[in-house]
Design a protein around this motif. Structure first.
Motif, PDB file in Angstrom:
ATOM      1  N   THR A  55      31.870  35.852  33.516  1.00 11.63           N
ATOM      2  CA  THR A  55      33.237  35.929  34.049  1.00 11.63           C
ATOM      3  C   THR A  55      34.010  34.697  33.631  1.00 11.63           C
ATOM      4  O   THR A  55      33.495  33.579  33.690  1.00 11.63           O
ATOM      5  CB  THR A  55      33.228  36.039  35.577  1.00 11.63           C
ATOM      6  N   THR A  97      35.582  40.037  33.742  1.00  9.78           N
ATOM      7  CA  THR A  97      34.119  40.057  33.757  1.00  9.78           C
ATOM      8  C   THR A  97      33.607  40.952  32.641  1.00  9.78           C
ATOM      9  O   THR A  97      34.043  42.096  32.489  1.00  9.78           O
ATOM     10  CB  THR A  97      33.588  40.566  35.109  1.00  9.78           C
ATOM     11  N   SER A 141      40.786  36.958  36.526  1.00 11.40           N
ATOM     12  CA  SER A 141      39.501  36.748  35.861  1.00 11.40           C
ATOM     13  C   SER A 141      39.033  38.044  35.225  1.00 11.40           C
ATOM     14  O   SER A 141      39.310  39.135  35.711  1.00 11.40           O
ATOM     15  CB  SER A 141      38.444  36.238  36.852  1.00 11.40           C
ATOM     16  N   SER A 161      39.913  40.972  37.774  1.00 10.16           N
ATOM     17  CA  SER A 161      40.224  40.656  39.164  1.00 10.16           C
ATOM     18  C   SER A 161      41.569  39.950  39.269  1.00 10.16           C
ATOM     19  O   SER A 161      41.846  39.014  38.514  1.00 10.16           O
ATOM     20  CB  SER A 161      39.133  39.757  39.753  1.00 10.16           C
ATOM     21  N   ASN A 170      37.746  32.646  34.099  1.00 13.37           N
ATOM     22  CA  ASN A 170      38.976  32.495  34.875  1.00 13.37           C
ATOM     23  C   ASN A 170      39.988  31.681  34.081  1.00 13.37           C
ATOM     24  O   ASN A 170      39.766  31.344  32.936  1.00 13.37           O
ATOM     25  CB  ASN A 170      38.673  31.806  36.212  1.00 13.37           C
ATOM     26  N   THR A 205      39.941  43.967  42.328  1.00 16.11           N
ATOM     27  CA  THR A 205      39.513  44.320  40.980  1.00 16.11           C
ATOM     28  C   THR A 205      40.139  45.621  40.484  1.00 16.11           C
ATOM     29  O   THR A 205      40.485  46.507  41.261  1.00 16.11           O
ATOM     30  CB  THR A 205      37.979  44.454  40.907  1.00 16.11           C
TER      31      THR A 205
END
Length: 248
Positions: free
Chosen positions: A151, A146, A144, A112, A153, A117
């Motif tokens: 997830t 996933t 970020s 993201s 960051n 995304t």
């Protein structure tokens, strides 16, 4: 008795679908020695369960009034850790490929950029590449990743707009170079190069709207001035006029 997905976060919370036979009246689903946090009978052939926290590989079993099934493996995956981006800025239009390095990236499903995304290409557990999507506006956004483990960051990427030159002052100077020139415009704070008819010029970024530049030597006549940043270039055709020195 297949389960999908067969991997999830060490923190738990993964919704798993279990498919088989004689699953009516399921009383419990266990991941190793731990009970699922939620179990739902969907049909005689399907049950859903939410994984508890755990580590490593565990056997998933289903218990009904008829007994307990044989275990099916479920793999716990740790959250990803990102260490770096090979490019920390790029065009507002997106489209450039970025490599993300770290650990736990092998199950990455999305990256993201400020909430927008993109689907990555996983190279290894420590590396993936992704094409940056278009940004909503110039400026920094959080990045970020996933994975099946969760997830993570913590990294920042800056969207840059194409530079636009408004004025070049003064617009004339000797062909020998050395003229101090101020270039004004927009999106100049990420300038990577300034050229006069292709010759690189030393420059300093004052702010997003101002550059301080010293002209390189040139040939008498008009010269194209090009300002370039990670998003692209703006060309001022004949933006500076080189003047020949006197001869006697």
């Amino acid at each position: 008795m297949p389960i999908s997905p067969n991997q999830g976060s060490t923190g738990g919370g993964t919704l798993v679908t279990i498919t088989g036979t004689n699953l009516s009246n399921t009383s419990s689903v266990k991941f190793g020695g731990k009970s699922a946090t939620s179990v739902t009978n969907v049909s005689p052939t399907q049950v859903t369960a939410v994984s508890p926290s755990g580590t490593g590989t565990v056997g998933v079993t289903v218990t009904t009034p008829g007994g307990t099934s044989s275990p099916v493996p479920f793999f716990y995956v740790g959250a990803p850790f990102k260490s770096s981006l090979d490019a920390t800025s790029g065009p507002l239009a997106g489209g450039n490929t970025i490599t993300i390095s770290g650990t736990g990236l092998s199950t990455a499903t999305s990256v993201s950029f400020g909430g927008v995304t993109a689907t990555p290409t996983v190279t290894s557990d420590s590396s993936l590449s992704v094409v940056a999507p278009a940004g909503a506006a110039a400026g920094p956004v959080g990045v970020s990743v996933t994975t099946a483990g969760g997830t993570n960051n913590g990294l920042s990427y800056t969207y840059v707009d194409i530079p636009a030159v408004t004025t070049i002052s003064p617009a004339t100077g000797p062909a020998s170079g050395g003229t101090a020139v101020t270039i004004t415009g927009t999106s100049l704070d990420s300038t990577e190069s300034v050229t006069f008819d292709g010759a690189p010029a030393p420059f300093s970024v004052i702010n997003a709207t101002t550059l301080s530049v010293v002209t390189p030597p040139g040939t008498a006549g008009p010269a194209d001035v090009v300002v370039t940043n990670p998003a692209g270039s703006d060309t001022e055709l004949g933006g500076f006029d080189y003047v020949a020195g006197p001869g006697i």
